[in-house]
Design a protein around this motif. Sequence first.
Motif, mmCIF file in Angstrom:
data_model
loop_
_atom_site.group_PDB
_atom_site.id
_atom_site.type_symbol
_atom_site.label_atom_id
_atom_site.label_comp_id
_atom_site.label_asym_id
_atom_site.label_seq_id
_atom_site.Cartn_x
_atom_site.Cartn_y
_atom_site.Cartn_z
ATOM 1 N N LYS A 73 7.450 -2.965 -0.352
ATOM 2 C CA LYS A 73 6.602 -2.499 -1.446
ATOM 3 C C LYS A 73 5.278 -3.250 -1.530
ATOM 4 N N VAL A 74 5.182 -4.413 -0.892
ATOM 5 C CA VAL A 74 3.953 -5.204 -0.966
ATOM 6 C C VAL A 74 2.754 -4.463 -0.366
ATOM 7 N N PRO A 75 2.861 -3.868 0.838
ATOM 8 C CA PRO A 75 1.707 -3.105 1.346
ATOM 9 C C PRO A 75 1.290 -1.970 0.414
ATOM 10 N N ARG A 76 2.255 -1.347 -0.232
ATOM 11 C CA ARG A 76 1.915 -0.274 -1.167
ATOM 12 C C ARG A 76 1.185 -0.840 -2.380
ATOM 13 N N GLU A 77 1.614 -2.011 -2.856
ATOM 14 C CA GLU A 77 0.944 -2.637 -3.996
ATOM 15 C C GLU A 77 -0.485 -3.035 -3.648
ATOM 16 N N TRP A 78 -0.749 -3.323 -2.382
ATOM 17 C CA TRP A 78 -2.097 -3.693 -1.954
ATOM 18 C C TRP A 78 -2.963 -2.459 -1.683
ATOM 19 N N GLY A 79 -2.410 -1.291 -1.890
ATOM 20 C CA GLY A 79 -3.178 -0.063 -1.774
ATOM 21 C C GLY A 79 -3.202 0.575 -0.405
ATOM 22 N N LEU A 80 -2.423 0.048 0.544
ATOM 23 C CA LEU A 80 -2.410 0.636 1.881
ATOM 24 C C LEU A 80 -1.797 2.025 1.830
ATOM 25 N N THR A 81 -2.348 2.916 2.610
ATOM 26 C CA THR A 81 -1.815 4.264 2.705
ATOM 27 C C THR A 81 -2.022 4.752 4.126
ATOM 28 N N VAL A 82 -1.347 5.818 4.473
ATOM 29 C CA VAL A 82 -1.447 6.341 5.823
ATOM 30 C C VAL A 82 -2.236 7.649 5.800
ATOM 31 N N ASN A 83 -3.065 7.823 6.798
ATOM 32 C CA ASN A 83 -3.794 9.075 6.957
ATOM 33 C C ASN A 83 -2.828 10.100 7.543
ATOM 34 N N PRO A 84 -2.458 11.135 6.784
ATOM 35 C CA PRO A 84 -1.456 12.086 7.292
ATOM 36 C C PRO A 84 -1.938 12.891 8.486
ATOM 37 N N LEU A 85 -3.245 12.906 8.734
ATOM 38 C CA LEU A 85 -3.763 13.667 9.862
ATOM 39 C C LEU A 85 -3.726 12.876 11.164
ATOM 40 N N THR A 86 -3.958 11.555 11.080
ATOM 41 C CA THR A 86 -4.012 10.727 12.289
ATOM 42 C C THR A 86 -2.866 9.741 12.391
ATOM 43 N N GLU A 88 -2.805 6.954 11.102
ATOM 44 C CA GLU A 88 -3.357 5.600 11.046
ATOM 45 C C GLU A 88 -3.219 5.053 9.627
ATOM 46 N N TRP A 89 -2.956 3.751 9.551
ATOM 47 C CA TRP A 89 -2.918 3.105 8.250
ATOM 48 C C TRP A 89 -4.337 2.811 7.783
ATOM 49 N N LEU A 90 -4.575 3.000 6.491
ATOM 50 C CA LEU A 90 -5.869 2.743 5.887
ATOM 51 C C LEU A 90 -5.722 1.617 4.869
ATOM 52 N N VAL A 91 -6.645 0.647 4.935
ATOM 53 C CA VAL A 91 -6.632 -0.496 4.031
ATOM 54 C C VAL A 91 -7.889 -0.427 3.180
ATOM 55 N N PRO A 92 -7.753 -0.265 1.858
ATOM 56 C CA PRO A 92 -8.947 -0.154 1.017
ATOM 57 C C PRO A 92 -9.632 -1.498 0.811
ATOM 58 N N GLY A 93 -10.964 -1.474 0.827
ATOM 59 C CA GLY A 93 -11.764 -2.664 0.567
ATOM 60 C C GLY A 93 -12.602 -2.453 -0.679
#
Length: 205
Positions: A73-86, A88-93
């Motif tokens: 759950k920690v990556p989710r709490e940090w806002g990471l999400t996956v691009n459903p098209l590629t 790839e994981w996306l990390v918000p800044g």
Amino acid sequence: MHCRGEREQAIGQCPWCGREDKFYADPQTGLWDCKVCSESGNAVDFLRKLAESVTSEERYRPLAEERGILDWKVPREWGLTVNPLTEEWLVPGYSASGMLVQLYRYTLSLKEGKRFLLAGPIYLDQSGREVGHALLGMPGYNAKCKEVYLAEGVWDGMVLAETLRASGVKPSAASVVATPGAGVFPLDWLPLFKGKRLNLMYDSD
């Protein structure tokens, strides 16, 4: 997708069961359905279901295991999400004011054969200035705490955050954010740390 029929329905691969040419969507009404798995709904239902599919434990657990994070759950709490098209994981800044200004891609380098965190295009902030790198982990930042840890890298930041939590340190006592690299510390970040004890947790490499 392609269109077919009198109502010009868009037809393509179903995002849920993966069957080709079985997913129908009406561009005018936003209604959609799959002729195989029977999933259906309106535009809001589609967005909600898509969000649920990229924030599930099944998505996050392999990433957490790969990066040595114990709690998925920690990556989710940090806002990471996956691009459903590629995929790839996306990390918000974020800027120091909490505005989303950058998206990092955790993507595979064909040359190196491993994945790296890569910044997206340069964005402009509200004053029109260019924004390159940004703070990571801001979704969990507590502005009221007096102790702040600035880790080098999003993965070290998440491991440090869950280590503090496991040690009994409450979020109200200390916050962890991260910088994308050792050479990144814009002066625009300074107001965020005013009146706080800032601990720089950088690697020795």
